[in-house]
Structure formats: structure tokens, C-alpha cells
Design a protein around this motif. Structure first.
Motif, PDB file in Angstrom:
ATOM      1  N   GLN A 305       0.846  -1.192   0.000  1.00 45.87           N
ATOM      2  CA  GLN A 305       0.000   0.000   0.000  1.00 45.87           C
ATOM      3  C   GLN A 305       0.880   1.241   0.000  1.00 45.87           C
ATOM      4  OE1 GLN A 305      -2.849  -1.216   3.416  1.00 45.87           O
ATOM      5  NE2 GLN A 305      -4.076  -0.004   2.014  1.00 45.87           N
ATOM      6  N   TYR A 306       0.428   2.299  -0.662  1.00 45.75           N
ATOM      7  CA  TYR A 306       1.237   3.498  -0.768  1.00 45.75           C
ATOM      8  C   TYR A 306       0.374   4.744  -0.799  1.00 45.75           C
ATOM      9  CZ  TYR A 306      -0.274   3.860  -5.632  1.00 45.75           C
ATOM     10  OH  TYR A 306      -1.047   3.992  -6.760  1.00 45.75           O
ATOM     11  N   ILE A 307       1.049   5.869  -0.566  1.00 39.34           N
ATOM     12  CA  ILE A 307       0.543   7.177  -0.990  1.00 39.34           C
ATOM     13  C   ILE A 307       1.637   7.731  -1.900  1.00 39.34           C
ATOM     14  CG2 ILE A 307      -0.942   7.682   0.983  1.00 39.34           C
ATOM     15  CD1 ILE A 307       1.390   9.322   2.143  1.00 39.34           C
ATOM     16  N   GLY A 308       1.303   8.737  -2.687  1.00 39.79           N
ATOM     17  CA  GLY A 308       2.254   9.246  -3.672  1.00 39.79           C
ATOM     18  C   GLY A 308       3.621   9.576  -3.103  1.00 39.79           C
ATOM     19  N   GLU A 309       3.632  10.194  -1.921  1.00 39.89           N
ATOM     20  CA  GLU A 309       4.893  10.562  -1.283  1.00 39.89           C
ATOM     21  C   GLU A 309       5.773   9.339  -1.045  1.00 39.89           C
ATOM     22  OE1 GLU A 309       6.284  13.755   0.354  1.00 39.89           O
ATOM     23  OE2 GLU A 309       5.328  14.109  -1.562  1.00 39.89           O
ATOM     24  N   LEU A 310       5.168   8.244  -0.638  1.00 35.60           N
ATOM     25  CA  LEU A 310       5.915   7.033  -0.304  1.00 35.60           C
ATOM     26  C   LEU A 310       6.749   6.563  -1.490  1.00 35.60           C
ATOM     27  CD1 LEU A 310       4.512   4.045   1.710  1.00 35.60           C
ATOM     28  CD2 LEU A 310       5.710   3.622  -0.422  1.00 35.60           C
ATOM     29  N   CYS A 311       6.158   6.555  -2.666  1.00 36.13           N
ATOM     30  CA  CYS A 311       6.875   6.097  -3.858  1.00 36.13           C
ATOM     31  C   CYS A 311       8.003   7.051  -4.226  1.00 36.13           C
ATOM     32  CB  CYS A 311       5.907   5.926  -5.029  1.00 36.13           C
ATOM     33  SG  CYS A 311       4.698   4.607  -4.756  1.00 36.13           S
ATOM     34  N   ARG A 312       7.795   8.342  -3.988  1.00 37.18           N
ATOM     35  CA  ARG A 312       8.857   9.311  -4.268  1.00 37.18           C
ATOM     36  C   ARG A 312      10.036   9.099  -3.324  1.00 37.18           C
ATOM     37  NH1 ARG A 312      10.625  14.161  -2.594  1.00 37.18           N
ATOM     38  NH2 ARG A 312       8.955  14.452  -1.076  1.00 37.18           N
ATOM     39  N   TYR A 313       9.740   8.813  -2.040  1.00 37.11           N
ATOM     40  CA  TYR A 313      10.810   8.543  -1.080  1.00 37.11           C
ATOM     41  C   TYR A 313      11.638   7.341  -1.518  1.00 37.11           C
ATOM     42  CZ  TYR A 313       8.289  11.662   2.150  1.00 37.11           C
ATOM     43  OH  TYR A 313       7.658  12.744   2.729  1.00 37.11           O
ATOM     44  N   LEU A 314      10.957   6.318  -2.057  1.00 38.34           N
ATOM     45  CA  LEU A 314      11.670   5.127  -2.532  1.00 38.34           C
ATOM     46  C   LEU A 314      12.560   5.461  -3.727  1.00 38.34           C
ATOM     47  CD1 LEU A 314       8.853   2.417  -2.267  1.00 38.34           C
ATOM     48  CD2 LEU A 314      10.766   2.777  -0.706  1.00 38.34           C
ATOM     49  N   CYS A 315      12.040   6.301  -4.624  1.00 38.63           N
ATOM     50  CA  CYS A 315      12.831   6.704  -5.798  1.00 38.63           C
ATOM     51  C   CYS A 315      14.024   7.576  -5.419  1.00 38.63           C
ATOM     52  CB  CYS A 315      11.950   7.445  -6.806  1.00 38.63           C
ATOM     53  SG  CYS A 315      10.768   6.374  -7.657  1.00 38.63           S
ATOM     54  N   ASN A 316      13.907   8.278  -4.282  1.00 41.33           N
ATOM     55  CA  ASN A 316      14.997   9.149  -3.835  1.00 41.33           C
ATOM     56  C   ASN A 316      16.111   8.391  -3.115  1.00 41.33           C
ATOM     57  OD1 ASN A 316      13.806  11.407  -4.881  1.00 41.33           O
ATOM     58  ND2 ASN A 316      12.942  12.125  -2.951  1.00 41.33           N
ATOM     59  N   GLN A 317      15.888   7.108  -2.831  1.00 38.97           N
ATOM     60  CA  GLN A 317      16.913   6.296  -2.181  1.00 38.97           C
ATOM     61  C   GLN A 317      18.075   6.035  -3.148  1.00 38.97           C
ATOM     62  OE1 GLN A 317      17.037   4.568   1.198  1.00 38.97           O
ATOM     63  NE2 GLN A 317      15.962   6.524   1.318  1.00 38.97           N
ATOM     64  N   PRO A 318      19.311   5.879  -2.617  1.00 42.05           N
ATOM     65  CA  PRO A 318      20.452   5.546  -3.490  1.00 42.05           C
ATOM     66  C   PRO A 318      20.181   4.256  -4.262  1.00 42.05           C
ATOM     67  CG  PRO A 318      21.187   6.080  -1.261  1.00 42.05           C
ATOM     68  CD  PRO A 318      19.699   5.997  -1.208  1.00 42.05           C
ATOM     69  N   LYS A 319      20.605   4.209  -5.509  1.00 39.97           N
ATOM     70  CA  LYS A 319      20.369   3.028  -6.340  1.00 39.97           C
ATOM     71  C   LYS A 319      21.161   1.834  -5.824  1.00 39.97           C
ATOM     72  CE  LYS A 319      18.968   5.322 -10.597  1.00 39.97           C
ATOM     73  NZ  LYS A 319      19.155   5.443 -12.053  1.00 39.97           N
ATOM     74  N   ALA A 320      20.550   0.649  -5.931  1.00 38.15           N
ATOM     75  CA  ALA A 320      21.193  -0.593  -5.500  1.00 38.15           C
ATOM     76  C   ALA A 320      21.086  -1.624  -6.620  1.00 38.15           C
ATOM     77  CB  ALA A 320      20.534  -1.112  -4.227  1.00 38.15           C
ATOM     78  N   GLU A 321      21.971  -2.598  -6.617  1.00 36.68           N
ATOM     79  CA  GLU A 321      22.006  -3.599  -7.692  1.00 36.68           C
ATOM     80  C   GLU A 321      20.786  -4.519  -7.674  1.00 36.68           C
ATOM     81  OE1 GLU A 321      25.608  -5.799  -7.844  1.00 36.68           O
ATOM     82  OE2 GLU A 321      26.890  -4.020  -8.025  1.00 36.68           O
ATOM     83  N   ASN A 322      20.272  -4.798  -6.482  1.00 39.69           N
ATOM     84  CA  ASN A 322      19.186  -5.788  -6.359  1.00 39.69           C
ATOM     85  C   ASN A 322      17.804  -5.152  -6.256  1.00 39.69           C
ATOM     86  OD1 ASN A 322      19.584  -4.655  -3.838  1.00 39.69           O
ATOM     87  ND2 ASN A 322      19.271  -6.574  -2.719  1.00 39.69           N
ATOM     88  N   GLU A 323      17.620  -3.968  -6.854  1.00 37.99           N
ATOM     89  CA  GLU A 323      16.347  -3.243  -6.717  1.00 37.99           C
ATOM     90  C   GLU A 323      15.161  -3.986  -7.317  1.00 37.99           C
ATOM     91  OE1 GLU A 323      17.616   1.447  -6.409  1.00 37.99           O
ATOM     92  OE2 GLU A 323      17.012   0.641  -8.357  1.00 37.99           O
ATOM     93  N   LYS A 324      15.408  -4.791  -8.345  1.00 36.57           N
ATOM     94  CA  LYS A 324      14.312  -5.526  -8.980  1.00 36.57           C
ATOM     95  C   LYS A 324      14.207  -6.960  -8.465  1.00 36.57           C
ATOM     96  CE  LYS A 324      14.370  -2.688 -13.146  1.00 36.57           C
ATOM     97  NZ  LYS A 324      14.520  -2.618 -14.609  1.00 36.57           N
ATOM     98  N   ASP A 325      14.972  -7.262  -7.427  1.00 35.84           N
ATOM     99  CA  ASP A 325      14.967  -8.603  -6.846  1.00 35.84           C
ATOM    100  C   ASP A 325      13.925  -8.665  -5.732  1.00 35.84           C
ATOM    101  OD1 ASP A 325      15.528 -11.114  -5.883  1.00 35.84           O
ATOM    102  OD2 ASP A 325      17.329 -10.489  -4.778  1.00 35.84           O
ATOM    103  N   HIS A 326      12.681  -8.893  -6.120  1.00 34.01           N
ATOM    104  CA  HIS A 326      11.571  -8.974  -5.159  1.00 34.01           C
ATOM    105  C   HIS A 326      10.390  -9.674  -5.823  1.00 34.01           C
ATOM    106  CE1 HIS A 326       9.533  -5.807  -7.425  1.00 34.01           C
ATOM    107  NE2 HIS A 326      10.668  -5.125  -7.414  1.00 34.01           N
ATOM    108  N   LYS A 327       9.354  -9.969  -5.026  1.00 33.32           N
ATOM    109  CA  LYS A 327       8.163 -10.657  -5.543  1.00 33.32           C
ATOM    110  C   LYS A 327       6.947  -9.730  -5.642  1.00 33.32           C
ATOM    111  CE  LYS A 327       9.594 -15.199  -3.803  1.00 33.32           C
ATOM    112  NZ  LYS A 327       9.268 -16.316  -2.888  1.00 33.32           N
ATOM    113  N   VAL A 328       7.160  -8.437  -5.425  1.00 34.71           N
ATOM    114  CA  VAL A 328       6.049  -7.469  -5.470  1.00 34.71           C
ATOM    115  C   VAL A 328       5.548  -7.334  -6.908  1.00 34.71           C
ATOM    116  CG1 VAL A 328       5.352  -5.090  -5.057  1.00 34.71           C
ATOM    117  CG2 VAL A 328       6.976  -6.196  -3.506  1.00 34.71           C
ATOM    118  N   TYR A 329       4.263  -7.547  -7.099  1.00 33.50           N
ATOM    119  CA  TYR A 329       3.685  -7.400  -8.438  1.00 33.50           C
ATOM    120  C   TYR A 329       2.619  -6.305  -8.500  1.00 33.50           C
ATOM    121  CZ  TYR A 329      -0.593  -9.895  -6.988  1.00 33.50           C
ATOM    122  OH  TYR A 329      -1.763 -10.257  -6.377  1.00 33.50           O
ATOM    123  N   MET A 330       2.231  -5.765  -7.314  1.00 28.91           N
ATOM    124  CA  MET A 330       1.147  -4.777  -7.322  1.00 28.91           C
ATOM    125  C   MET A 330       1.288  -3.796  -6.164  1.00 28.91           C
ATOM    126  SD  MET A 330      -2.943  -5.457  -7.774  1.00 28.91           S
ATOM    127  CE  MET A 330      -3.284  -6.373  -6.280  1.00 28.91           C
TER     128      MET A 330
END
Length: 612
Positions: A305-330
Motif C-alpha cells: 500500500q502506498y501514498i504518492g509521497e511514499l513512492c517518491r521517497y523510494l525513488c529518492n533512495q540511493p540506487k542498488a544492484e538488487n532493486e528488482k529482486d523482489h516478488k512485489v507485483y502490485m
């Protein structure tokens, strides 16, 4: 004219070209109708509430994890039995009875749900208090919902020190989630829960004869200034609980909820939706951008679950190699800006972002089941038959709908969203003053006798029937995912002796969702602006998100023709010191004062270098 028989003359590719969303619309609409039919069945036979669904799930899948909090799993059976123990404590104490209202001031923890369900099993209505509000606002909440008992979390008990005498004067008993309490007149609860029986409570205590019976009071900031207690009925809670299911969620999902449970998104959609699916909810005490993806990997999260701010905070985090290593689909939530949406996809994979639109007290919901970037929902001919809404012309200067023979806005233009009030889409309003409820209703809009809920939101519907949120109107704006009532902030700004008048509004800040608080103020004659004194006032009386970040000193206040403060031009001019001749100040936590807003500070804010 286009005739339906021409559909048969179209090739499959032509059909897809002309009606690209046809089948997705059909399947979504069938789900809406199917869920609505179930609610109608409940009305006509035996009513089944969200709590009833939880009790059913506790019997069906007793040992399945229901909540995971800070690494500890709590099964459906454990939460069910603990809520029974809590209900037994209050039953034995005789503190509350069926029909009473109980207030809760608790953070995200397993016992939030246990207290909620336990008191619901006694037939009580619950009032969820925002953990950020203090003193006068908190007392107002008790008065508006009529609560005579408060359950407070152990971590929040000290925040009540200032108002405990007032609560005792009003005969409100206070119970803390602790084994022992040193505060005078406060009862401990944990020791009593441990001694109580976990035997099920009689089902007739929680039963209801109508889906329109109030179940919860969730406080929302509105144009009246102080928090308003939105009435949440069983009908609304059941509708919200169907959100994940409507988007394709299943019992196998693990849902991550980092939003506060006192908000309807986390409690009604998050917890209610988890119950409806028979899924598992990972409940985070407080959102952490740095821990988010590690949590998702650790708990095999599939939906968040998110609000718009939450996703922006995630995008503002330093990039990591394993960012797409997860099971989240929605992801399910609201307020996701187009640029953040695209960046989120680029960084973390093609996660299906499911935007919702709907206020806590509102009678209308939109769902972006297509996934079009930037849209909060989608409508069509059949949806409009089921849920009657309109976009009407709105005067930004007068801050009211335009009185015109033709109220409708053309396709693609911004208008005020109104939702028709009917037996199918009722508006239950607010607890307390009837006038608060009436203030949100517009009557005789199109024909004599009609009634519409005024959402206070400016929206656009395009040629393809996608609906986009543009802005809030009037005396409310959003910042840090919270609604900020300008009138409440204005009252606090009236406390320092040097302020004669204040006009509070929200201004856009580059790379931030919503609007940051700003106030134009007039300093009293023979007084001077005192940045430290103002800083102390807002720090003491306002939650973080409601504190004005910018102050603008003015000689006189611009008014509308009906003697209302003019905000439109102030909002438009923003907070740039190079284009505004009035003195500007900035809320500086390091200096513990409002300091002059220099070009250097402005540029650091604009560049995203200064944390707001």
C-alpha cells in the motif's frame, strides 16, 4: 450513427483498435456487480460484516499468519482469541456497553487490531484518533464522537499529560496498554487481558440489523478547521474490503502496510482487504524508505500500500544492484505523480500500480483498473449508470461552483467533482454537528430536489474516460500524505501577540507531492515579526505536516467580494524571493526559528538539497 450490429462487421484487430479497453472494462464491471450483489444479499438475508468475515477466517484458517509485525507472526486464531480476552475485560469491568463509542489512540501494532475487534465484539463503535494531534484538537475529537472511554498505546500515554485532567473532568476513563501505570486515574490493561478468558463472545453482541449502522469514526481534516469525525458504516467498510480482491488479489498474497492504521487506507482497505482475501498483512510501525525493499524480500511481499509521497521517497533512495529482486507485483494506493510512476517502473520493475480515488467520508470510488499512468480511475457508460457523478465548472477566485445554466465542463477540462447522493450511494456525513454534514452537500444542482456530495476535488475526464486528479479546492490542501486544514493552522498563527491576521494556503514545491504550507501574515502596528516566537507556537500546537514552511509578510490582506481571504493569487505567486517583493521567511529547525528566505535557501529547496 454507430449501431451495435456494426460490432459484428469489425475484425478482431479493428475491434481492439476501436475499443482497446473493452474486455478489461467488462471483467472489472462484472467484479463490481458481483461484489455489489453480495452486499445486496447481505441486506436482504443475514448481514455479514468485516468482523464476521474475520471470525469466519479464524475458524477456516486458524494457524495462518494474519499479521506480521517486526518479525513476529500473529495467526488469525491468536488475534481472534486476544480480541476475545480484551472484550471480556471490558465486559467484566462494566466500562462500556453495546452502542457506546470508544476512542483509540494507538500506533501500528498488533493490539491496535485486537482492541478494534475486541470492542467491536461488544457492539461498540470505535473512533480512531490521529496520533499526531494534540491538546485542543484531541479534546475536540472526544466531544464530536461522544466517546466515554479511551484506549491508549503504551508509547503514546505521555502525550496525554496535558489533557488528562480535562478527560477526567468529562468522565472519560483512560486505559493504557501497559501492565502497570503511574499516571493518576489511568487504568492498566495488559495485566487484565492476560487474566481474561479467550472464549468467543456471543455473536449477537456484534450483530447489526442494518449495513448503515455506524461502525467507526475516522477523523479527517476539512474546511471547518478542527478534525471532523467521518461516519464509517458497515456498508462502507465492506466496500473498502473488496479493494484488493477487485484488483485480482488472492489468499496467497502477502500485503505490506506501512501507512498508519488510523487512516482508512490502512484500516479499511489494508486490514479489511487482508481479511476478505484470507491473506497475510505485514504491518510496519512506521514507514522507512531504507528498509522497504529489504522488508519486501524478507517477508515475500507481493502487494504493498502506498501514498504518492511514499513512492517518491523510494525513488529518492540511493540506487542498488538488487532493486528488482523482489516478488512485489502490485501497489495499491493514491496520489502517485506521473513522473514518479515512470521512474518507479524504471527502478523497481513493471509493478502494477493500482490507483484508487475516494475520500474517507465520500460516497464515490474510482479505480484505475487499466493501469494508465497519471489516472486515478476510469469510467464508462455502464459505470455512470451505477454511480452518478458530474464534473462542474468551478470559480477559482470566488472558490465556489459557477452559477451557470450549463454547469458541465467540456471533456478534457478541469471541474469540481460532485457525486449524487442516493440510496445506492448514500453520504453518511460526520458525527456531531449536522451543519458539518450539510456543508458538504450541494442541493438543487441540476434539478429541484437533487443532492450531491461536494468532494472538494478538481478533476479532469479525458476522451477515453480516464479520470485524473488535479487539485483540492477551498481551505484544505495535502502535504506529506495528510490533509491540512488552513483554518486550524490560522487559529494557531493567531496565538503570537505580534500577528494581526493570517491567511494560510498551500504552495507547490518542485519534486514534492501535494502543497507545502505557507502563510501570509500582517504584523500588528508597533510590533515586529518574531521568528523564534512563531516557531515555538507552531512546534507546540501543530503536527509536523501542518506547520507552515514559508511566511510572507504583507501590509494588507486581499479579500474576495464576500469578505473571504483571497488565496488564488498568493498560491500562484509561490515562494520565490526573486519575484516577490514582500519579506519571506522559512521554517528552520536547526535555528529553531523562521529565518529570512534567501535566494540561496530557495535554490537549495528547488534543487531538492534541503529536507522539508
Amino acid at each position: 450513427d454507430f449501431s451495435p450490429f456494426l460490432l459484428f462487421l469489425l475484425t478482431e484487430s479493428d475491434f481492439r483498435l476501436c475499443f482497446p479497453y473493452f474486455w478489461k472494462d467488462v471483467f472489472y464491471l462484472l467484479k463490481v456487480i458481483r461484489y455489489g450483489a453480495r452486499l445486496e444479499f447481505y441486506k436482504r438475508t443475514k448481514i455479514v460484516t468485516v468482523l464476521d468475515r474475520f471470525v469466519q477466517q479464524a475458524r477456516r484458517i486458524p494457524d495462518k499468519p494474519f499479521l506480521i509485525v517486526e518479525g513476529v507472526s500473529y495467526t488469525y486464531r491468536q488475534i481472534d482469541e486476544r480480541s476475545n480476552r480484551l472484550a471480556r475485560v471490558f465486559e467484566q469491568q462494566g466500562s462500556v456497553k453495546r452502542g457506546d463509542t470508544v476512542a483509540m489512540l494507538m500506533s501500528n501494532e498488533p493490539d491496535f487490531v485486537s482492541v478494534w475487534f475486541g470492542l467491536s465484539k461488544l457492539g461498540c463503535a470505535l473512533a480512531f484518533l490521529n496520533t499526531n494531534i494534540r491538546s485542543r484538537s484531541l479534546l475536540h475529537c472526544f466531544n464530536s464522537c461522544g466517546a466515554k472511554l479511551l484506549v491508549v498505546g503504551a508509547d503514546l500515554l505521555d502525550t496525554l499529560k496535558e489533557i488528562l485532567p480535562s478527560l477526567h473532568e468529562d468522565n472519560i476513563s483512560v486505559w493504557a496498554m501497559k501492565h502497570e501505570v503511574s499516571h493518576p486515574g489511568v487504568y492498566s490493561l495488559l495485566d487484565k487481558i492476560e487474566q481474561a478468558s479467550h472464549e468467543p463472545m456471543p455473536a449477537e453482541l456484534r450483530s447489526t440489523t442494518s449495513l448503515k449502522t455506524p461502525l467507526l469514526y475516522i477523523f479527517t481534516s476539512g474546511t471547518t478547521g478542527l478534525p471532523k469525525a467521518a461516519v464509517i458504516t458497515h456498508l462502507q467498510s465492506l466496500k473498502a474490503a473488496g479493494g484488493f480482491w477487485a484488483y485480482g488479489g488472492t489468499a496467497e498474497d502477502v500485503i505490506y502496510t506501512p501507512l498508519p492504521l488510523y487512516h482508512s487506507a490502512a484500516s479499511l482497505v489494508g486490514i479489511g482487504g487482508t481479511i476478505e482475501l484470507g491473506a497475510t498483512c505485514v504491518l510496519k510501525k512506521k514507514f522507512s524508505a531504507s528498509q522497504f525493499w529489504n522488508d519486501c524480500r524478507k517477508y515475500d511481499v507481493t502487494i504493498f500500500q502506498y501514498i504518492g509521497e511514499l513512492c517518491r521517497y523510494l525513488c529518492n533512495q540511493p540506487k542498488a544492484e538488487n532493486e528488482k529482486d523482489h516478488k512485489v507485483y502490485m501497489g495499491v494506493g493514491n496520489g502517485l505523480r506521473q513522473d514518479v510512476w515512470r521512474e518507479f517502473h524504471e527502478r523497481f520493475g513493471k509493478i502494477r500500480m493500482c490507483e484508487l480515488y475516494g475520500s474517507t467520508e465520500g460516497n464515490l470510488c474510482f479505480m484505475n483498473h487499466i493501469g494508465k499512468i497519471g489516472a486515478v480511475g476510469r469510467s464508462n457508460f455502464f459505470y455512470k449508470l451505477l454511480f452518478k457523478y458530474d464534473l462542474v465548472k468551478y470559480d477559482m477566485l470566488k472558490e465556489e461552483p459557477i452559477s451557470d445554466t450549463d454547469l458541465y465542463v467540456p471533456t478534457g477540462e478541469m471541474g469540481l467533482l460532485l457525486s449524487k447522493i442516493s440510496s445506492q450511494s448514500p453520504f453518511f456525513g460526520y458525527a456531531g454537528s449536522k451543519q458539518l454534514t450539510e456543508n458538504k452537500v450541494l442541493r438543487n444542482v441540476f434539478v429541484k430536489g437533487d443532492a450531491y456530495f461536494n468532494t472538494g476535488d478538481l478533476m479532469v475526464e479525458d476522451e477515453e474516460n480516464f479520470i485524473s486528479f488535479k487539485d483540492r479546492v477551498g481551505d484544505t490542501f495535502r502535504w506529506k500524505g495528510e490533509n491540512v486544514a488552513t483554518t486550524e493552522v490560522t487559529e494557531v498563527l493567531g496565538l503570537p501577540d505580534f500577528i494581526q491576521e493570517a491567511n494560510v494556503y498551500g504552495v507547490e514545491v518542485p519534486a514534492h507531492e501535494g502543497r507545502a504550507g505557507m502563510a501570509a501574515i500582517i504584523v500588528r502596528p508597533s510590533f515586529e515579526f518574531d521568528g523564534k516566537k512563531l516557531f515555538e507556537a507552531v512546534l507546540t500546537h501543530l503536527p509536523t505536516y501542518a506547520r507552515p514552511l514559508f511566511i510572507r509578510l504583507q501590509e494588507s490582506m486581499e479579500m474576495t467580494g464576500t469578505f473571504k481571504q483571497q488565496k488564488f493569487r498568493l498560491v500562484k505567486s509561490g515562494f520565490n524571493p526573486s519575484t516577490i517583493s514582500d519579506p519571506l521567511y522559512f521554517l528552520d529547525y536547526t535555528e529553531k526559528s523562521y529565518v529570512p528566505l534567501t535566494d540561496a535557501i530557495y535554490e537549495s529547496i528547488r534543487a531538492g538539497q534541503r529536507k522539508l
